[in-house]
Design an enzyme around this catalytic site. Sequence first.
Site, PDB file in Angstrom:
ATOM      1  N   SER A 247       0.801  -1.232   0.000  1.00 12.66           N
ATOM      2  CA  SER A 247       0.000   0.000   0.000  1.00 12.66           C
ATOM      3  C   SER A 247       0.831   1.277   0.000  1.00 12.66           C
ATOM      4  O   SER A 247       2.013   1.281   0.362  1.00 12.66           O
ATOM      5  CB  SER A 247      -0.989   0.043   1.173  1.00 12.66           C
ATOM      6  OG  SER A 247      -1.870  -1.058   1.133  1.00 12.66           O
ATOM      7  N   SER A 285      -2.159  -3.854  -2.990  1.00 12.92           N
ATOM      8  CA  SER A 285      -1.673  -2.572  -2.485  1.00 12.92           C
ATOM      9  C   SER A 285      -2.827  -1.583  -2.425  1.00 12.92           C
ATOM     10  O   SER A 285      -3.402  -1.211  -3.446  1.00 12.92           O
ATOM     11  CB  SER A 285      -0.571  -2.031  -3.411  1.00 12.92           C
ATOM     12  OG  SER A 285      -0.131  -0.769  -2.994  1.00 12.92           O
ATOM     13  N   ASP A 287      -4.054   1.892  -2.413  1.00 10.86           N
ATOM     14  CA  ASP A 287      -3.457   3.147  -2.878  1.00 10.86           C
ATOM     15  C   ASP A 287      -4.493   4.259  -2.726  1.00 10.86           C
ATOM     16  O   ASP A 287      -5.398   4.404  -3.558  1.00 10.86           O
ATOM     17  CB  ASP A 287      -3.018   3.015  -4.334  1.00 10.86           C
ATOM     18  CG  ASP A 287      -2.074   1.824  -4.553  1.00 10.86           C
ATOM     19  OD1 ASP A 287      -1.455   1.381  -3.571  1.00 10.86           O
ATOM     20  OD2 ASP A 287      -1.975   1.353  -5.692  1.00 10.86           O
TER      21      ASP A 287
END
Length: 376
Positions: A247, A285, A287
């Site tokens: 992230s 991840s 984001d």
Amino acid sequence: MSRPVRARDLGIELPGNTGPHNGITDVPGVEVGYTTLIDGDGPLRVGSGPVRTGVTALLPRGKDGVGTACAAGWYSLNGNGEMTGTTWLTETGSLDTPVLITNTHAVGPCHRGVIDWIVEHKPAMATEWLLPVVAETWDGYLNDINGPHVRPEHAVRAIDTAAGGPIAEGSVGGGTGMNCYAFKGGSGTASRVVQYGQYSYTVGAFVQANFGARRELTVTGTPVGNALAADNPLEEADSTPPPGSGSVIVVLGTDAPLLPNQCTALARRVPLGLARTGTTGSHFSGDIFLAFSTANAGALNSSSPRGEPRAGDYDVLRFIPWGRMDPYYRAVVEVVEEAVLNALVAGETMVGRDDHRSPGLPHDDLVRLLRRQQTG
């Protein structure tokens, strides 16, 4: 020779005019504070221990300005992450609390810590409702993420210690246990000055960088990840999530007068800056990006009404025309790219839980690769 701590110290050429500190604190009034939690045997670079985590606090108007709303907007490129308070941001386009960043399993204590700080320092604000903004990235490779190490008082301390001026980067605050492109990552920042007629405005970024696969890493247009493939324990470990996981949280601040939707438009440009460093945006991840404007102080405050509206009970916003937003978009892309590189350059090799090791970016090797590209 002391180890360089920022991308420009390595001679990496980056575009745009920076503010005096090349950080988000170049935006007037913005303060940043850290609580860094490191526990284990021996010095940081060689010791092994279970706790490698912390809390970062960003205060758009400083401690005195908590409770005075900023125009704000947010954007998620990939939702495998958390940023609390975003439904209220979407509803009102306003932000009046500190913004905290920590690890994935410490969102709750930090949320409570913001409330505790406001109750003590801004009691009138606490008589209504509080919807703090707390974001996270995953530090479970280096940190005992399931342990109750981050407590509300650590969030309070990060807010209390927030200050303007130059700020530390790398393994500090919420970025302590983070990795980026399978190197040691963490906290990074950068700024750009944008001219608007006779006025100068600043756009700043703060990044908690914990994303990207090693093979993807790109520096100022040069793919370097495959050439720096050696010493990659994070991606070679069977127990870790897939390469590219982890992230990234980005907070943008500016003193340019903007509407909430214009702040959202800035936040939507963050992925363009991240992409310059090579990432393709992993499913694993989260984001998530936030942007705020410190202009128009208090115009978007929400409080319970008292009595009937009077003749002058209107809020007024002064803002940059939409057709003149391009220089601010360009500034966002530039500061995000540089903030990520600053986090990488500042990162030093760290050993954490179960002897997991995250190597620092090899500066000399990177410089050689970039010079080879420049000379053809």
